[in-house]
Motif scaffolding. Structure first.
Motif, PDB file in Angstrom:
ATOM      1  N   SER A  19       0.868  -1.191   0.000  1.00  0.00           N
ATOM      2  CA  SER A  19       0.000   0.000   0.000  1.00  0.00           C
ATOM      3  C   SER A  19       0.897   1.232   0.000  1.00  0.00           C
ATOM      4  O   SER A  19       1.714   1.423   0.905  1.00  0.00           O
ATOM      5  CB  SER A  19      -0.906   0.002   1.237  1.00  0.00           C
ATOM      6  N   VAL A  20       0.746   2.078  -1.009  1.00  0.00           N
ATOM      7  CA  VAL A  20       1.614   3.255  -1.192  1.00  0.00           C
ATOM      8  C   VAL A  20       0.808   4.523  -0.948  1.00  0.00           C
ATOM      9  O   VAL A  20      -0.274   4.717  -1.519  1.00  0.00           O
ATOM     10  CB  VAL A  20       2.208   3.272  -2.611  1.00  0.00           C
ATOM     11  N   ASP A  21       1.343   5.390  -0.085  1.00  0.00           N
ATOM     12  CA  ASP A  21       0.683   6.660   0.248  1.00  0.00           C
ATOM     13  C   ASP A  21       1.636   7.800  -0.097  1.00  0.00           C
ATOM     14  O   ASP A  21       2.735   7.905   0.458  1.00  0.00           O
ATOM     15  CB  ASP A  21       0.339   6.683   1.743  1.00  0.00           C
ATOM     16  N   GLU A  28      -3.512  10.459  -4.518  1.00  0.00           N
ATOM     17  CA  GLU A  28      -4.222   9.186  -4.374  1.00  0.00           C
ATOM     18  C   GLU A  28      -3.266   8.058  -4.008  1.00  0.00           C
ATOM     19  O   GLU A  28      -2.101   8.077  -4.383  1.00  0.00           O
ATOM     20  CB  GLU A  28      -4.983   8.833  -5.659  1.00  0.00           C
ATOM     21  N   ASP A  29      -3.786   7.077  -3.308  1.00  0.00           N
ATOM     22  CA  ASP A  29      -2.993   5.913  -2.923  1.00  0.00           C
ATOM     23  C   ASP A  29      -2.797   4.980  -4.116  1.00  0.00           C
ATOM     24  O   ASP A  29      -3.525   5.053  -5.108  1.00  0.00           O
ATOM     25  CB  ASP A  29      -3.681   5.147  -1.789  1.00  0.00           C
ATOM     26  N   GLN A  30      -1.824   4.073  -3.970  1.00  0.00           N
ATOM     27  CA  GLN A  30      -1.529   3.098  -5.011  1.00  0.00           C
ATOM     28  C   GLN A  30      -1.374   1.727  -4.368  1.00  0.00           C
ATOM     29  O   GLN A  30      -0.826   1.604  -3.273  1.00  0.00           O
ATOM     30  CB  GLN A  30      -0.247   3.474  -5.753  1.00  0.00           C
ATOM     31  N   LYS A  31      -1.883   0.714  -5.048  1.00  0.00           N
ATOM     32  CA  LYS A  31      -1.728  -0.675  -4.587  1.00  0.00           C
ATOM     33  C   LYS A  31      -0.803  -1.400  -5.558  1.00  0.00           C
ATOM     34  O   LYS A  31      -0.987  -1.348  -6.778  1.00  0.00           O
ATOM     35  CB  LYS A  31      -3.072  -1.401  -4.548  1.00  0.00           C
ATOM     36  N   ASN A  50       5.159   6.831   1.631  1.00  0.00           N
ATOM     37  CA  ASN A  50       4.996   5.898   2.764  1.00  0.00           C
ATOM     38  C   ASN A  50       4.454   4.564   2.233  1.00  0.00           C
ATOM     39  O   ASN A  50       3.457   4.542   1.509  1.00  0.00           O
ATOM     40  CB  ASN A  50       4.038   6.473   3.799  1.00  0.00           C
ATOM     41  N   GLU A  91       2.528  11.517   0.178  1.00  0.00           N
ATOM     42  CA  GLU A  91       2.187  12.587   1.112  1.00  0.00           C
ATOM     43  C   GLU A  91       2.307  13.983   0.476  1.00  0.00           C
ATOM     44  O   GLU A  91       1.384  14.783   0.556  1.00  0.00           O
ATOM     45  CB  GLU A  91       3.111  12.503   2.334  1.00  0.00           C
TER      46      GLU A  91
END
Length: 381
Positions: free
Chosen positions: A280-282, A290-293, A376, A284
């Protein structure tokens, strides 16, 4: 050590039977008794000899103990035996070579004895079944592994008859035989042993040239001993079988437990090695909040920066180059920099292959204007 003459005991539980079968399987080998009627009414013909040779040459296994027991009016052995060894000295069958086979064949009386007559079959049954039970009981008393057992009967006399054998059932029983009396001690003992032993019977009918018939009957006896439980002071009781099982099986049980645990841990290890991780990529401080999987299979890697065809996925960061790779080796994750642009792991610039030590970590990718780009990442294994 004093060996106690055995009598039929009390029934075993299914757990005790299973334990005894396990001891026998681990030890290997069987007791095989070749019980041969020596009277002329049997007179082994060619077919009988062929079948006996088949048993010796094809059915015996390394580790078997073979007892050759001729009988007629009585069970006759060429050697003096004690009560604790009623069937004589066995022949150890240690391998399927011709020398071993010939040793057993040489002891088998393939020709009937004209001086023997009047087969007392019930007496033979009692002596052989009691004798074979004594062999395993001796092993129990000496804390040795017991064996599965078999009796091969070659006789024209009827087996497993009711106690008290009359001339209408079997005419050859000697007139003075106590087995003609149903409630004689011998008849009662024989019947008790037939009930006590776990017997399985198979027969083959053989016809002679004189159109007479006799049977080759194989009686298999599951590995067993006789149990005796006796009341003891303090409201307790003392038994034979459970302490014997404990002494015989504690080491194999420990080995089996260690093997089972090792196999379980190996299976868990293999599963963990083959499982695809999820990242799970956040982002900042970027223009793309947007997040990435990402999915990371075994022995694969993810690019940090631009797309790379050798990778299963990529995580965006400033620049037109690949700054580093997240590389999976077994259950470990490494950050491998390309040194084309700086990259920081947990606030420290990375210039060589570095192990990622936690499932949550932070990467920083400063752009050419020194603006920080923070990523993150959480790894779910």
């Amino acid at each position: 050590m004093t060996i106690t003459r055995i009598v039929p005991g009390q029934p075993l539980t299914s757990t005790q039977k299973l334990g005894l079968e396990l001891i026998s399987a681990l030890a290997g080998g069987r007791d095989v008794v070749l019980a041969i009627d020596m009277t002329e009414s049997v007179g082994l013909n060619d077919e009988g000899r062929i079948r006996l040779r088949q048993i010796v040459e094809d059915s015996l296994k390394p580790g078997d103990l073979v007892y050759v027991v001729p009988f007629a009016r009585d069970v006759n052995l060429n050697e003096v035996t004690s009560d604790s060894n009623q069937l004589g000295t066995p022949i150890y069958f240690n391998s399927k070579n011709q020398e071993n086979i010939d040793k057993i064949l040489a002891k088998i009386p393939f020709v009937s004895d004209p001086n023997r007559y009047g087969t007392d079959i019930q007496q033979a049954e009692l002596k052989i079944y009691q004798g074979i039970a004594q062999i395993n009981q001796n092993r129990l008393q000496k804390q040795q592994p017991i064996k599965a057992q078999s009796v091969v009967w070659i006789t024209d006399a009827p087996l497993f008859t009711q106690p008290g054998i009359t001339s209408q059932v079997w005419i050859e029983t000697p007139a003075e035989s106590p087995f003609r009396i149903a409630d004689s001690p011998g008849s009662k003992q024989r019947q008790a042993w037939l009930k006590a032993l776990p017997i399985k019977e198979r027969s083959q009918l053989i016809t002679t040239k004189q159109n007479k018939q006799y049977k080759l009957t194989v009686v298999d006896i599951a590995p067993t001993v006789q149990e005796f439980c006796t009341p003891a002071p303090g409201g307790e009781k003392t038994c034979l079988v459970n302490p014997y099982l404990t002494k015989q099986l504690w080491l194999p049980g420990l080995i089996a437990l260690v093997t089972l645990i090792s196999a379980f841990l190996a299976a868990v290890k293999i599963y963990r090695l083959q499982k695809t991780w999820e990242l799970s990529v956040d982002f900042e401080a970027t223009a793309k909040p947007e997040d990435q999987k990402c999915r990371l299979p075994p022995k694969k890697r993810i690019a940090i920066g631009e797309y790379d065809s050798t990778c299963v996925d990529s995580i965006d960061c400033p620049g037109v180059e690949v700054r580093a790779y997240l590389e999976r080796k077994g259950e470990k994750l490494y950050l491998v920099p390309t040194n084309s642009a700086p990259i920081y792991y947990q606030g420290r610039e990375i210039t060589s292959r570095t192990l990622i030590s936690s499932s949550r970590f932070r990467l920083n990718c400063p752009d050419n204007r020194k603006r920080d780009y923070e990523i993150n990442i959480q790894v779910k294994k």
